[in-house]
Write an enzyme that holds these catalytic residues in place. Structure first.
Site, mmCIF file in Angstrom:
data_model
loop_
_atom_site.group_PDB
_atom_site.id
_atom_site.type_symbol
_atom_site.label_atom_id
_atom_site.label_comp_id
_atom_site.label_asym_id
_atom_site.label_seq_id
_atom_site.Cartn_x
_atom_site.Cartn_y
_atom_site.Cartn_z
ATOM 1 N N HIS A 12 0.839 -1.203 0.000
ATOM 2 C CA HIS A 12 0.000 0.000 0.000
ATOM 3 C C HIS A 12 0.869 1.246 0.000
ATOM 4 O O HIS A 12 1.945 1.260 0.577
ATOM 5 C CB HIS A 12 -0.975 0.007 1.174
ATOM 6 C CG HIS A 12 -0.339 -0.212 2.520
ATOM 7 N ND1 HIS A 12 0.124 -1.447 2.937
ATOM 8 C CD2 HIS A 12 -0.103 0.644 3.533
ATOM 9 C CE1 HIS A 12 0.617 -1.335 4.167
ATOM 10 N NE2 HIS A 12 0.503 -0.079 4.548
ATOM 11 N N HIS A 48 0.983 5.057 1.164
ATOM 12 C CA HIS A 48 0.397 6.081 2.026
ATOM 13 C C HIS A 48 0.435 7.418 1.288
ATOM 14 O O HIS A 48 1.468 7.783 0.709
ATOM 15 C CB HIS A 48 1.204 6.241 3.315
ATOM 16 C CG HIS A 48 1.182 5.049 4.218
ATOM 17 N ND1 HIS A 48 0.351 4.958 5.303
ATOM 18 C CD2 HIS A 48 1.893 3.895 4.194
ATOM 19 C CE1 HIS A 48 0.550 3.797 5.925
ATOM 20 N NE2 HIS A 48 1.487 3.137 5.261
#
Ligand SMILES: [Zn+2]
Length: 146
Positions: A100, A102
């Site tokens: 992922h 951020h």
């Protein structure tokens, strides 16, 4: 993947505040935000580490990260700048092993920052930099490890 909180969000099993979704990625608010507006751009397929992200998915993560950054700047939330952050591996701070990106809106006095090592600021000798560069060039000349 069973037991993966991001896969559960993608499947709609676990609720999340979703801001964007397409064929490659989903973007939703981080449940433990560093600052207001902190969100995550996550591939729809379960991919644990940086090396496993197909280039097309990585490009999608980055381009949607750019769109999220632009949206944050125009959202009315505090946002004078943006940090992207991707943790690959436990030593780098990865806690959810579904890759992922951020997207972290920044503003003066937000309390968030990077902690630099004590020796930061000392210019490294050119021969030491060249030694490191040579090791990386050697690694680049080998086929990628799988
Ligand atoms: Zn997953």
């Amino acid at each position: 993947m069973a037991g993966c909180v991001f896969c559960e969000i993608i499947a709609g099993v676990t609720p999340a505040s979703v801001v964007y979704r397409d064929d490659l990625v989903i973007a939703f608010m981080d449940i433990r935000p560093l600052v207001e507006g902190h969100l995550l751009v996550v591939p729809n397929q379960h991919i644990s580490g940086l090396a496993d992200i197909p280039p097309s998915v990585g490009a999608g993560m980055f381009s949607i990260g750019q769109r999220m950054a632009s949206a944050l700047r125009h959202s009315g939330l505090p946002c004078a700048g943006i940090n992207f952050f991707l943790a690959d591996g436990e030593a780098a701070g990865q806690t959810v092993f579904h890759a992922h990106l951020h997207v972290i809106p920044r503003h003066p006095g937000d309390g968030f920052g990077l902690r630099f090592p004590p020796r930061y600021g000392h210019r490294q000798a050119q021969d030491a930099l060249e030694h490191q560069a040579e090791k990386i060039r050697e690694a680049l000349s080998r086929p990628p490890a799988q």
